[in-house]
Write an enzyme that holds these catalytic residues in place. Structure first.
Site: not given
Ligand code: BDP
Length: 608
Positions: A416, A472, A476, A509
């Site tokens: 990131e 996310y 988010y 992720e």
């Molecule tokens: C991402 C990151 C990770 C965070 C995750 C989060 O790569 O390290 O722990 O989000 O917010 O941005 O849980």
């Protein structure tokens, strides 16, 4: 860099245990803790991060140097050897002192280094071994951070990655010998497959007398010799080779020997070698020529009390859980993991995306989440040329350590980074070259793209082989609104697929914080019901986009984060398992999906 090993010509002494321990409260040079016995009565376990072992907040929150110390005896029969102390990890900077003398220093908290002791201590003699470790992160370290000195002189550490800055000697320390006259200094093996023949291209580097003969032997899992060759560089062919396959590992021992003119073995070193191929072709990721779909996790080395300390019980247990749930892969988010983990992945047939510690190179996230003052990421004040040099070094050290692992199929050079910000391309272009030059096996490379750097904004994606995306939607973005999230997520994925029609896409992720045991009728965020609904939504989108070659959820288990992260309650709770590895309700749902995916893609390790 070869991991120390015992062989017919080498000895290995493990120095783990409890070491004397002290904080360096002031200046390292002024206190010179290595010139005598450490003050106080504290002892710290090795391997372990020290932060959560003690209950003193001054230790937990310490910023700066600490010292570890123990006495060591050089075995009395090491008379025709060179010998070294190997520090597998000193997070983030380590110095090794033999009695009063500094013999090695190293910056980079997750890769190993050596200190040669040969000329300082004779066989049979005892010495005082002191290792000082510094946990400070600045804008020229990887990962970067910002260090502030407060009015009272106390240092305050800020960092922009979402995991606790555990420090200390989190991996094993060894004393090991190699024959003085001539020894194997490095080995590179590059596997290939032609029809039913396995090929190992190799290169053996020799230290000392370079005129000595190099002889290589390849042994199968029954210790039967299946191939041989002479010379420091060459290839070995193995008829009817057994391939290393996801979920069905097969490892040959590649043994490099140095022999004298009479044929006597002077040094011997073995590398576990899996024969397999890796290739990115169009939107597919091929292992042994077959499309592979990654299922699994972004993980952390993180457990209660020991922090990032390597622990073989947790390692085996975590792999058990991965096997149970149908994870065929993981990413070493966000730093190189212990070498024992990589060896275990080789043996277990788990596919690994191997990542550098380049995380937190993003002040856009920092100013949003941590209310940091606005500053440009790619600027003299933050990620500058020195940072990039440290970053380049972290790539070289990762590849030098892990290049021979069959499990490693893809290098991730950063997590990131602010790849949509001016300066990103100038910063990354040279690093792409460093990564491509570093790996003799020419594995594909990637970086992990952040949600702000969408397909129309990212300035660097074209330089990489696989588009790795952390998204996310529903957490988010469009928090709690899974209908809007699904539409936005799908639209973005279609945008990537259109812009990069020839590149595979991988979800590295996606996740939602979930408090184990929190149940809800309306599937509100943080509940176990929401986590299930969230993943169902994401998977509907994954299944619609043919270029998606895998899904690694965030995160395997709940993990500790910095106390500054006020939006975290005792850490990040996006785990599929709790920090003590209990399953959340989502675990069974993922298992069902991944078992099916693995059966459908029909590689030998899939569960039928
Ligand atoms: C991402 C990151 C990770 C965070 C995750 C989060 O790569 O390290 O722990 O989000 O917010 O941005 O849980």
């Amino acid at each position: 860099m070869l991991k120390p090993q015992a062989s017919s010509t080498r000895d290995l002494v493990n120095l783990d245990g409890t070491w004397r321990f002290a904080l360096v409260k002031d200046d390292l040079e002024k206190e010179a803790p290595w010139t005598g016995a450490l003050p106080g009565s504290l002892e710290a376990p090795v391997p372990a991060s020290y932060n959560d072992v003690f209950i003193d907040p001054a230790i937990h929150n310490h910023v700066g140097w600490v010292s570890y110390q123990r006495r060591v005896i050089v075995p009395r029969n090491w008379t025709s050897d060179r010998y070294f102390v190997r520090v597998s990890a000193a997070t983030h900077e380590g110095r090794v002192y033999v009695n009063d003398k500094l013999v090695a220093e190293h910056i980079g908290g997750y890769t190993p280094f050596d200190a040669e002791v040969t000329s300082l201590v004779k066989p049979g003699q005892e010495f005082r071994l002191t290792i000082t470790v510094n946990n400070e992160l600045t804008n020229t370290t990887i990962p970067p951070g910002l260090l502030e000195v407060q009015a009272d002189g106390q240092k305050k550490q800020k960092y922009f990655h979402d995991f606790y800055n555990y420090s200390g000697l989190a991996r094993s320390v060894w004393l090991y010998s190699v024959p003085a006259a001539s020894s194997v200094e490095d080995v590179t093996v590059i596997p290939d497959v032609q029809g039913s023949t396995g090929i190992i291209n190799y290169d053996v580097q020799v230290a000392g007398d370079k005129s000595a003969d190099v002889h290589v032997t390849v042994l199968d899992e029954d210790d039967k010799v299946v191939g041989e060759a002479k010379g420091a560089k060459g290839e070995v062919k193995i008829d009817n080779a057994k391939l290393w396959q996801p979920g069905a590992a097969y490892l040959y021992q590649f043994r490099a020997e140095i022999r004298d003119s009479a044929g006597a073995v002077q040094d011997s070193y073995s590398v576990a070698t899996g024969i397999r191929t890796v290739e990115v072709k169009g939107t597919q990721f091929l292992i042994n020529g077959k499309p592979f779909y990654f299922t699994g996790f972004g993980r952390h080395e993180d457990t209660a009390v020991r922090g990032k300390g390597h622990d073989s019980a947790y390692m085996v247990h975590d792999f058990q859980l991965m096997d149970w749930i149908g994870a065929n892969s993981f990413r070493t988010s966000h730093y190189p993991y212990a070498e024992e983990v990589m060896e275990f992945a080789d043996r277990q047939g788990i596919v690994v995306i191997d990542e550098t510690p380049a995380v937190g190179l993003n002040l856009g996230i920092a100013s949003g989440f941590f209310s940091t003052k606005k500053m440009a990421t790619w600027s003299p004040e933050y990620c500058n040329e020195q940072t990039r040099e440290a970053h380049a070094n972290s790539i070289r050290e990762l590849v030098a350590r892990d290049k021979n692992h069959a499990c490693v199929v893809l290098w991730s050079i950063s997590n990131e980074p602010s790849s949509n910000e001016d300066g990103a391309r100038e910063y990354f272009a040279p690093l792409v070259k460093v990564a491509r030059d570093a790996d003799p096996a020419k594995r594909p490379i990637c970086f992990i793209n952040v949600m702000f750097a969408k397909f129309d904004l990212c300035l660097i994606s074209d330089m990489f082989d696989v588009l790795c995306l952390n998204r996310y939607y529903g957490w988010y973005e469009h928090t709690g609104d899974l209908v809007a999230a699904e539409a936005a997520f799908e639209a973005e994925m279609l945008g990537w697929a259109k812009k990069y029609p020839d590149k595979p896409m991988m979800m590295t992720e996606y996740g939602a914080d979930t408090l184990s045991g929190l149940r809800s009728w309306n599937a509100g965020p943080w509940s176990e019901e929401f986590q299930i609904a969230y993943y169902d939504m994401c998977h509907r989108v994954h299944d619609k986009i043919p270029a998606i070659i895998g899904e690694q959820v965030w995160n395997f288990a709940d993990f500790q984060t910095s106390a500054n992260h006020i939006f975290r309650v005792d850490g990040n709770k996006k785990g599929i398992f709790t920090r003590d590895r209990k399953p959340k309700a989502i675990a069974a749902v993922l298992k069902k999906r991944w078992d099916k995916i693995n059966v459908d893609q029909d590689y030998p390790g899939s569960k039928k």
